[in-house]
Design a protein around this motif. Structure first.
Motif, PDB file in Angstrom:
ATOM      1  N   VAL A   1     -34.066   5.073  -5.752  1.00  0.00           N
ATOM      2  CA  VAL A   1     -33.145   5.881  -6.612  1.00  0.00           C
ATOM      3  C   VAL A   1     -33.762   6.476  -7.723  1.00  0.00           C
ATOM      4  CG1 VAL A   1     -31.297   5.443  -8.225  1.00  0.00           C
ATOM      5  CG2 VAL A   1     -31.030   4.721  -6.135  1.00  0.00           C
ATOM      6  N   PHE A   2     -34.570   5.839  -8.587  1.00  0.00           N
ATOM      7  CA  PHE A   2     -35.441   6.219  -9.810  1.00  0.00           C
ATOM      8  C   PHE A   2     -36.326   7.336  -9.550  1.00  0.00           C
ATOM      9  CE2 PHE A   2     -34.941   3.473 -13.540  1.00  0.00           C
ATOM     10  CZ  PHE A   2     -33.781   2.570 -12.864  1.00  0.00           C
ATOM     11  N   VAL A   3     -37.088   7.408  -8.199  1.00  0.00           N
ATOM     12  CA  VAL A   3     -37.959   8.353  -7.869  1.00  0.00           C
ATOM     13  C   VAL A   3     -37.051   9.765  -7.820  1.00  0.00           C
ATOM     14  CG1 VAL A   3     -39.563   9.428  -6.221  1.00  0.00           C
ATOM     15  CG2 VAL A   3     -39.815   6.933  -7.237  1.00  0.00           C
ATOM     16  N   ALA A   4     -35.910   9.376  -6.928  1.00  0.00           N
ATOM     17  CA  ALA A   4     -35.153  10.714  -6.591  1.00  0.00           C
ATOM     18  C   ALA A   4     -34.442  11.308  -7.900  1.00  0.00           C
ATOM     19  CB  ALA A   4     -34.038  10.115  -5.528  1.00  0.00           C
TER      20      ALA A   4
ATOM     21  N   VAL B   1     -22.514  15.079   4.055  1.00  0.00           N
ATOM     22  CA  VAL B   1     -23.875  15.107   3.428  1.00  0.00           C
ATOM     23  C   VAL B   1     -24.335  16.283   3.621  1.00  0.00           C
ATOM     24  CG1 VAL B   1     -25.683  13.906   3.117  1.00  0.00           C
ATOM     25  CG2 VAL B   1     -23.642  12.518   3.377  1.00  0.00           C
ATOM     26  N   ILE B   2     -24.539  16.643   4.793  1.00  0.00           N
ATOM     27  CA  ILE B   2     -25.203  17.929   5.168  1.00  0.00           C
ATOM     28  C   ILE B   2     -24.523  19.241   4.132  1.00  0.00           C
ATOM     29  CG2 ILE B   2     -25.548  19.551   6.771  1.00  0.00           C
ATOM     30  CD1 ILE B   2     -25.790  17.542   8.855  1.00  0.00           C
ATOM     31  N   LEU B   3     -23.283  19.082   3.937  1.00  0.00           N
ATOM     32  CA  LEU B   3     -22.635  20.206   3.236  1.00  0.00           C
ATOM     33  C   LEU B   3     -22.950  20.106   1.946  1.00  0.00           C
ATOM     34  CD1 LEU B   3     -19.193  20.353   4.702  1.00  0.00           C
ATOM     35  CD2 LEU B   3     -20.800  22.278   5.129  1.00  0.00           C
ATOM     36  N   VAL B   4     -23.042  18.999   1.280  1.00  0.00           N
ATOM     37  CA  VAL B   4     -23.207  18.859  -0.033  1.00  0.00           C
ATOM     38  C   VAL B   4     -24.642  19.153  -0.420  1.00  0.00           C
ATOM     39  CG1 VAL B   4     -23.693  17.173  -2.040  1.00  0.00           C
ATOM     40  CG2 VAL B   4     -21.713  17.042  -0.619  1.00  0.00           C
ATOM     41  N   LEU B   5     -25.676  18.807   0.551  1.00  0.00           N
ATOM     42  CA  LEU B   5     -27.147  19.187   0.342  1.00  0.00           C
ATOM     43  C   LEU B   5     -27.530  20.643   0.453  1.00  0.00           C
ATOM     44  CD1 LEU B   5     -28.778  15.977   1.727  1.00  0.00           C
ATOM     45  CD2 LEU B   5     -28.296  16.505  -0.522  1.00  0.00           C
ATOM     46  N   ALA B   6     -26.764  21.290   1.454  1.00  0.00           N
ATOM     47  CA  ALA B   6     -27.009  22.475   1.811  1.00  0.00           C
ATOM     48  C   ALA B   6     -26.300  23.462   0.765  1.00  0.00           C
ATOM     49  CB  ALA B   6     -26.411  23.031   3.086  1.00  0.00           C
ATOM     50  N   GLU B   7     -25.540  22.932   0.132  1.00  0.00           N
ATOM     51  CA  GLU B   7     -24.781  23.766  -1.165  1.00  0.00           C
ATOM     52  C   GLU B   7     -25.568  23.511  -2.493  1.00  0.00           C
ATOM     53  OE1 GLU B   7     -22.019  26.598  -2.571  1.00  0.00           O
ATOM     54  OE2 GLU B   7     -22.946  26.114  -0.631  1.00  0.00           O
ATOM     55  N   LYS B   8     -27.021  23.049  -2.483  1.00  0.00           N
ATOM     56  CA  LYS B   8     -27.639  22.609  -3.731  1.00  0.00           C
ATOM     57  C   LYS B   8     -27.767  23.775  -4.743  1.00  0.00           C
ATOM     58  CE  LYS B   8     -32.356  23.093  -1.632  1.00  0.00           C
ATOM     59  NZ  LYS B   8     -33.480  22.323  -1.197  1.00  0.00           N
ATOM     60  N   ALA B   9     -28.090  24.923  -4.172  1.00  0.00           N
ATOM     61  CA  ALA B   9     -28.284  26.176  -5.016  1.00  0.00           C
ATOM     62  C   ALA B   9     -27.121  26.359  -5.761  1.00  0.00           C
ATOM     63  CB  ALA B   9     -28.546  27.180  -4.140  1.00  0.00           C
ATOM     64  N   GLY B  10     -25.728  26.058  -5.239  1.00  0.00           N
ATOM     65  CA  GLY B  10     -24.714  26.288  -6.101  1.00  0.00           C
ATOM     66  C   GLY B  10     -24.599  25.297  -7.587  1.00  0.00           C
ATOM     67  N   ALA B  11     -25.284  24.476  -7.526  1.00  0.00           N
ATOM     68  CA  ALA B  11     -25.105  23.749  -8.544  1.00  0.00           C
ATOM     69  C   ALA B  11     -26.024  24.177  -9.945  1.00  0.00           C
ATOM     70  CB  ALA B  11     -25.832  22.071  -8.259  1.00  0.00           C
ATOM     71  N   GLY B  12     -26.810  25.257  -9.636  1.00  0.00           N
ATOM     72  CA  GLY B  12     -27.629  25.805 -10.659  1.00  0.00           C
ATOM     73  C   GLY B  12     -28.963  25.361 -10.921  1.00  0.00           C
ATOM     74  N   ALA B  13     -29.757  26.277 -11.321  1.00  0.00           N
ATOM     75  CA  ALA B  13     -31.156  26.228 -11.362  1.00  0.00           C
ATOM     76  C   ALA B  13     -31.627  24.994 -12.036  1.00  0.00           C
ATOM     77  CB  ALA B  13     -31.770  27.406 -12.081  1.00  0.00           C
ATOM     78  N   THR B  14     -30.793  24.447 -13.187  1.00  0.00           N
ATOM     79  CA  THR B  14     -31.162  23.104 -13.888  1.00  0.00           C
ATOM     80  C   THR B  14     -31.186  21.963 -12.860  1.00  0.00           C
ATOM     81  OG1 THR B  14     -29.098  23.181 -14.880  1.00  0.00           O
ATOM     82  CG2 THR B  14     -30.683  24.314 -15.934  1.00  0.00           C
TER      83      THR B  14
ATOM     84  N   SER C   1     -31.732  22.077  -9.470  1.00  0.00           N
ATOM     85  CA  SER C   1     -32.384  22.279  -8.264  1.00  0.00           C
ATOM     86  C   SER C   1     -33.238  21.082  -7.718  1.00  0.00           C
ATOM     87  CB  SER C   1     -33.239  23.602  -8.518  1.00  0.00           C
ATOM     88  OG  SER C   1     -34.243  23.427  -9.284  1.00  0.00           O
ATOM     89  N   PHE C   2     -33.376  20.973  -6.483  1.00  0.00           N
ATOM     90  CA  PHE C   2     -34.325  19.928  -6.042  1.00  0.00           C
ATOM     91  C   PHE C   2     -34.697  20.064  -4.754  1.00  0.00           C
ATOM     92  CE2 PHE C   2     -29.508  18.765  -5.230  1.00  0.00           C
ATOM     93  CZ  PHE C   2     -29.552  18.691  -3.886  1.00  0.00           C
ATOM     94  N   GLY C   3     -35.520  19.283  -4.185  1.00  0.00           N
ATOM     95  CA  GLY C   3     -36.152  19.519  -3.001  1.00  0.00           C
ATOM     96  C   GLY C   3     -36.185  18.275  -2.012  1.00  0.00           C
ATOM     97  N   TRP C   4     -36.909  18.057  -0.832  1.00  0.00           N
ATOM     98  CA  TRP C   4     -37.195  16.973  -0.100  1.00  0.00           C
ATOM     99  C   TRP C   4     -37.703  15.970  -0.667  1.00  0.00           C
ATOM    100  CZ3 TRP C   4     -34.187  16.108   3.601  1.00  0.00           C
ATOM    101  CH2 TRP C   4     -33.639  17.158   4.436  1.00  0.00           C
TER     102      TRP C   4
ATOM    103  N   PRO D   1     -36.644  10.191  -1.148  1.00  0.00           N
ATOM    104  CA  PRO D   1     -36.583   8.810  -1.695  1.00  0.00           C
ATOM    105  C   PRO D   1     -35.213   8.155  -1.819  1.00  0.00           C
ATOM    106  CG  PRO D   1     -38.110  10.283  -3.093  1.00  0.00           C
ATOM    107  CD  PRO D   1     -37.484  11.007  -2.063  1.00  0.00           C
ATOM    108  N   ALA D   2     -34.304   9.143  -1.788  1.00  0.00           N
ATOM    109  CA  ALA D   2     -32.916   8.576  -1.789  1.00  0.00           C
ATOM    110  C   ALA D   2     -32.538   7.996  -0.570  1.00  0.00           C
ATOM    111  CB  ALA D   2     -32.083   9.798  -2.236  1.00  0.00           C
ATOM    112  N   LEU D   3     -33.091   8.839   0.511  1.00  0.00           N
ATOM    113  CA  LEU D   3     -32.802   8.180   1.942  1.00  0.00           C
ATOM    114  C   LEU D   3     -33.591   6.783   2.191  1.00  0.00           C
ATOM    115  CD1 LEU D   3     -33.457  11.336   4.120  1.00  0.00           C
ATOM    116  CD2 LEU D   3     -31.280  10.240   3.482  1.00  0.00           C
ATOM    117  N   CYS D   4     -34.640   6.672   1.431  1.00  0.00           N
ATOM    118  CA  CYS D   4     -35.383   5.368   1.412  1.00  0.00           C
ATOM    119  C   CYS D   4     -34.541   4.164   0.710  1.00  0.00           C
ATOM    120  CB  CYS D   4     -36.808   5.235   0.860  1.00  0.00           C
ATOM    121  SG  CYS D   4     -37.995   6.605   1.826  1.00  0.00           S
ATOM    122  N   ALA D   5     -33.970   4.870  -0.245  1.00  0.00           N
ATOM    123  CA  ALA D   5     -33.003   3.923  -1.181  1.00  0.00           C
ATOM    124  C   ALA D   5     -31.939   3.366  -0.009  1.00  0.00           C
ATOM    125  CB  ALA D   5     -32.621   4.479  -2.247  1.00  0.00           C
TER     126      ALA D   5
END
Length: 298
Positions: free
Chosen positions: A86-89, A137-150, A152-155, A160-164
Motif C-alpha cells: 500500500v505505501f509503495v503504491a 477494476v479494469i474500467l477504473v484503471l483504464a480510465e486513469k488518464a481522466g483523473a488528471g495529470a497530477t 497519473s500512475f503506471g504499473w 505493489p497494490a496487487l501485492c498488498a
C-alpha cells in the motif's frame, strides 16, 4: 474475554471508517518519507506501545514454537506485505481511493482460495460476482488518464497494490486457520517484529533511509500508529476471531467509497464518471460473492 453483543455489532462500521483513513494517513505522510522507512518508524512505535501495554496488563506471551511461527507468518502477510504494498503504491502516485479499491478485491480472492484453505465451494453466481468485480477494476484503471495529470500512475504503482491485495487475502485466511486466538497485545508484537526486520532489510534495496520530521509527518505517523495499528488492526483481529474470515472480508468492499470521499475532501482526488461506474461494478461483484454464507464441503 467475552464482548457485549452491542459492542460487537458496532465493530464492523467502526472498522470500515478507521481502515479507510489508513490510506489517507499514508498519503498525508509519504511526501516526507520513503515508504518503507515510514513503515519502519511505524513498526518501532507500535512494538514499543504494545510491549508497554502487555507489561502493564501482565499479558501472557506465547511460548509454543509452532504457534509463534504461525503468528509470524500471518504478521508478515498482514503487515509487511500488505502495508508495504500500500505505501509503495501510494508513493508511486496511485490515488488513495484506487489503492483502496484494488485492496478491496480481497473478498473475490478469498472466494477463489477459500475452497483450498477452508473447504468452501464457490457457487455459480459468485463466479459472476468475481467477473463483475474484475471488470469494474479494469474500467477504473483504464480510465486513469481522466483523473488528471497530477494523479497519473503506471504499473510501478499498480503492482505493489496487487501485492498488498495478496498479502491481506492470504494473511486473513492463514490467521483464521492457524492462529485466530491470541492475546492482541503480545501476539501483535510477535507479528510486528518480523515485519520490522524484513521491511528494514528492504529499505536500502528499493528505497532509502529518508524521513523529514515535519509536523505533518509526525501527525500522520501518530495517526497510523494509534488509530490504525493499535485500533483498526486490533479490531480486525477481533472480527476475525468472532466472525470468521469469510464475514470479515465482506467489510473491505465498503472502504473504497469511504476512502475516495475522504481523499476528495483532503487532496482533491476525484474519479471520472466511468471510474465511479467501475467502482460500483466492483462493489456489486463483491456483494454477489459475499451475499450468502458459503457452502462448506463435508
Amino acid at each position: 474475554m467475552v464482548l457485549p453483543p452491542r459492542l460487537l455489532d458496532a465493530f464492523p462500521a467502526l472498522f470500515v471508517l478507521l481502515w479507510s483513513t489508513g490510506f489517507i494517513g499514508a498519503k498525508y505522510g509519504l511526501p516526507y518519507a520513503d515508504p518503507l522507512a515510514f513503515l519502519v518508524a511505524r513498526y518501532v512505535l507500535v512494538i514499543a506501545a504494545l510491549s508497554v501495554l502487555a507489561w502493564a496488563g501482565k499479558a501472557v506471551w506465547e511460548t509454543n514454537p509452532k504457534q509463534l511461527f504461525h503468528l509470524m507468518v500471518a504478521g508478515l502477510l498482514l503487515q509487511a506485505t500488505y502495508l508495504g504494498g500500500v505505501f509503495v503504491a501510494i508513493s508511486h502516485g496511485l490515488p488513495a481511493g484506487l489503492t483502496s479499491l484494488i485492496v478491496g478485491l480481497q473478498p473475490l480472492l478469498t472466494a477463489l482460495f477459500a475452497g483450498i484453505l477452508l473447504g468452501e465451494t464457490v457457487r455459480r453466481y459468485q463466479w459472476v460476482g468475481i467477473a463483475t468485480g474484475l471488470l469494474g477494476v479494469i474500467l477504473v484503471l483504464a480510465e486513469k488518464a481522466g483523473a488528471g495529470a497530477t494523479h497519473s500512475f503506471g504499473w510501478e504503482a499498480v503492482i505493489p497494490a496487487l501485492c498488498a491485495l495478496l498479502g491481506i487475502t492470504f494473511g486473513t485466511l492463514y490467521q483464521k486457520r492457524f492462529c485466530s486466538h491470541f492475546d492482541l497485545r503480545t501476539g501483535s508484537v510477535v507479528q510486528f517484529v518480523p515485519s520490522l526486520l524484513v521491511t528494514g532489510l528492504f529499505v536500502p534495496v528499493i528505497g532509502e533511509w529518508r524521513i523529514e520530521w515535519t509536523g505533518d509527518f509526525i501527525f500522520a505517523l501518530g495517526w497510523l500508529v494509534i488509530v490504525l495499528s493499535l485500533g483498526a488492526i486490533s479490531l480486525l483481529n477481533l472480527l476475525i476471531r468472532h466472525q470468521g474470515a469469510t464475514n470479515v472480508t465482506s467489510l473491505f468492499y465498503l472502504t473504497p467509497a469511504v476512502t475516495t470521499l475522504i481523499a476528495w475532501l483532503l487532496f482533491d482526488e476525484w474519479l471520472t464518471l466511468l471510474q465511479w461506474f467501475g467502482m460500483a461494478l466492483t462493489m456489486l461483484g463483491v456483494w454477489l460473492v459475499r451475499r450468502v454464507p458459503p457452502v462448506v464441503r463435508a
